[in-house]
Design an enzyme around this catalytic site. Structure first.
Site, PDB file in Angstrom:
ATOM      1  N   ILE A   1      53.927  61.710 -30.981  1.00  9.35           N
ATOM      2  CA  ILE A   1      54.137  60.267 -31.119  1.00  9.35           C
ATOM      3  C   ILE A   1      55.603  59.971 -30.818  1.00  9.35           C
ATOM      4  CG2 ILE A   1      54.116  58.316 -32.729  1.00  9.35           C
ATOM      5  CD1 ILE A   1      51.341  59.218 -32.087  1.00  9.35           C
ATOM      6  N   LEU A   2      55.865  58.996 -29.981  1.00 12.52           N
ATOM      7  CA  LEU A   2      57.234  58.635 -29.612  1.00 12.52           C
ATOM      8  C   LEU A   2      57.690  57.432 -30.439  1.00 12.52           C
ATOM      9  CD1 LEU A   2      56.683  59.011 -25.771  1.00 12.52           C
ATOM     10  CD2 LEU A   2      58.096  60.524 -27.216  1.00 12.52           C
TER      11      LEU A   2
ATOM     12  N   ASN B   1      50.628  56.042 -19.540  1.00  9.57           N
ATOM     13  CA  ASN B   1      49.854  57.075 -20.235  1.00  9.57           C
ATOM     14  C   ASN B   1      48.401  56.955 -19.830  1.00  9.57           C
ATOM     15  OD1 ASN B   1      49.214  59.081 -22.290  1.00  9.57           O
ATOM     16  ND2 ASN B   1      48.384  57.409 -23.512  1.00  9.57           N
TER      17      ASN B   1
ATOM     18  N   ASP C   1      53.088  49.905 -29.764  1.00  8.35           N
ATOM     19  CA  ASP C   1      51.764  49.968 -30.413  1.00  8.35           C
ATOM     20  C   ASP C   1      50.941  51.072 -29.746  1.00  8.35           C
ATOM     21  OD1 ASP C   1      51.828  46.378 -30.390  1.00  8.35           O
ATOM     22  OD2 ASP C   1      52.495  47.782 -31.957  1.00  8.35           O
TER      23      ASP C   1
ATOM     24  N   HIS D   1      44.591  57.484 -21.466  1.00  9.10           N
ATOM     25  CA  HIS D   1      43.919  57.639 -22.749  1.00  9.10           C
ATOM     26  C   HIS D   1      42.415  57.754 -22.477  1.00  9.10           C
ATOM     27  CE1 HIS D   1      43.103  57.200 -27.014  1.00  9.10           C
ATOM     28  NE2 HIS D   1      42.180  56.313 -26.715  1.00  9.10           N
TER      29      HIS D   1
ATOM     30  N   ARG E   1      62.478  63.062 -35.589  1.00 10.37           N
ATOM     31  CA  ARG E   1      62.045  62.620 -34.255  1.00 10.37           C
ATOM     32  C   ARG E   1      63.215  62.213 -33.367  1.00 10.37           C
ATOM     33  NH1 ARG E   1      56.499  62.209 -33.889  1.00 10.37           N
ATOM     34  NH2 ARG E   1      55.456  61.845 -35.868  1.00 10.37           N
TER      35      ARG E   1
ATOM     36  N   GLU F   1      39.354  60.837 -15.002  1.00 13.27           N
ATOM     37  CA  GLU F   1      40.811  60.736 -15.247  1.00 13.27           C
ATOM     38  C   GLU F   1      41.577  61.230 -14.027  1.00 13.27           C
ATOM     39  OE1 GLU F   1      42.179  62.457 -18.965  1.00 13.27           O
ATOM     40  OE2 GLU F   1      40.243  62.050 -19.879  1.00 13.27           O
TER      41      GLU F   1
ATOM     42  N   SER G   1      41.462  55.034 -19.644  1.00 10.51           N
ATOM     43  CA  SER G   1      42.351  53.913 -19.304  1.00 10.51           C
ATOM     44  C   SER G   1      43.751  54.439 -19.016  1.00 10.51           C
ATOM     45  CB  SER G   1      42.457  52.931 -20.489  1.00 10.51           C
ATOM     46  OG  SER G   1      41.174  52.500 -20.911  1.00 10.51           O
TER      47      SER G   1
ATOM     48  N   SER H   1      45.823  69.253 -16.786  1.00  7.78           N
ATOM     49  CA  SER H   1      44.938  68.972 -15.635  1.00  7.78           C
ATOM     50  C   SER H   1      45.276  67.618 -15.009  1.00  7.78           C
ATOM     51  CB  SER H   1      43.469  69.024 -16.061  1.00  7.78           C
ATOM     52  OG  SER H   1      43.119  67.921 -16.873  1.00  7.78           O
ATOM     53  N   ASN H   2      45.647  66.632 -15.833  1.00 10.14           N
ATOM     54  CA  ASN H   2      46.059  65.335 -15.254  1.00 10.14           C
ATOM     55  C   ASN H   2      47.382  65.478 -14.516  1.00 10.14           C
ATOM     56  OD1 ASN H   2      44.309  62.891 -15.859  1.00 10.14           O
ATOM     57  ND2 ASN H   2      44.273  63.971 -17.798  1.00 10.14           N
TER      58      ASN H   2
END
Ligand code: GRF
Length: 200
Positions: free
Chosen positions: A95-96, A110, A146, A112, A68, A177, A139, A15-16
Site C-alpha cells: 500500500i502506498l 495500476n 483511494d 486490478h 512506510r 489483463e 480494470s 506476468s503483466n
C-alpha cells in the site's frame, strides 16, 4: 517525440510486467521500460525482466516495517536514479501513502483484477463467484489515494463459467489483463482518454 521512461513495480511473477515490456519492444511505442523494481528480492519477475535486458532493482520493504515513508524514500531515490517518468504497478502488493501517490499524480497507473468499482481490494475472483456474477474482469486505472478507485482507463470482461474455481477464473482474467494493460498504457502515454473496453 521522445519515449516516456516507464518504471514497472512488481512483487511476484510479473506476468503483466512481461506483457508491458514486450509491447514496448515496438520502437513506435510512446514508452520505453527504464526499470523493473520489486519490494520482494525473490520476485520471479526480476529474472524475467533481466532476461529481456531491462534494468532491475529491489527495495526490500521488510527493513522498513512500520515506516512506510522510509521505504518510499528509497523507492523514490531508485526511481529518480532510473529517470522514471511514469509508474505502472503490476502485481505490486504494498500500500502506498497519499504522499507518494500525490507525488506521482497523473503519472501512475495500476491493473486490478475486477470490473471496478466492483470488488476493490483482495480475493476478487472468489468474491465475484460468491456474489453469483456471470461476468468478471479487470480494470486499468490511475492511482489515487483511494485504494483501487482512481479514474478508469480501460476494462476487460470475461464470462464466469459453470464449475469455475477462483483459480480457473483468475487464469481467464489474467489472459485479458495481458491484453488490456499494454493497450491502456499506450493510450495513457499519448493522452488518449476515450473509453477502452475489451470483451473476451
Ligand atoms: C494479478 O491478478 C493482477 O491483476 C494483480 O496481481 C496479480 C499478479 O499479477 N495486479 P502478475 O502476474 O504478477 O502481473
Amino acid at each position: 517525440m521522445s519515449r516516456k521512461r516507464v518504471a514497472i513495480l512488481i512483487s511476484g511473477g510479473g506476468s503483466n510486467m512481461l506483457s508491458l515490456v514486450r509491447d514496448m519492444a515496438d520502437p513506435e511505442h510512446p514508452g520505453a521500460p527504464c526499470l523493473v523494481l520489486s519490494n520482494n528480492p525473490d520476485a520471479g519477475g526480476l529474472a524475467r525482466a533481466r532476461a529481456l535486458g531491462v534494468p532491475v532493482a529491489t527495495v526490500d520493504h521488510r527493513p522498513h516495517r512500520g515506516d512506510r515513508p522510509a521505504f518510499e524514500a528509497k523507492l523514490t531515490q531508485v526511481l529518480a536514479d532510473a529517470g522514471a517518468e511514469v509508474i505502472c504497478l503490476a502485481g505490486f502488493m504494498r500500500i502506498l501513502t497519499p504522499g507518494f501517490i500525490n507525488a506521482w499524480s497523473g503519472r501512475m497507473i495500476n491493473i486490478h483484477p475486477s470490473i471496478l468499482p466492483l470488488f476493490p481490494g483482495l480475493h476478487t475472483h472468489a468474491r465475484a463467484l460468491e456474489a453469483g456474477m456471470t461476468v468478471h474482469g479487470c480494470s486499468v486505472h490511475e492511482v489515487t489515494a483511494d485504494l483501487d478507485a482512481g479514474p478508469i482507463l480501460g476494462q476487460a470482461v470475461v464470462p464466469i463459467l459453470d464449475g469455475d474455481t477462483p483459480e480457473r477464473l483468475a487464469e481467464r482474467v489474467l489472459g485479458m489483463e495481458h491484453r488490456l494493460y499494454p493497450a491502456a498504457l499506450r493510450r495513457f502515454l499519448t493522452g488518449e482518454r476515450s473509453r477502452l473496453a475489451l470483451l473476451g
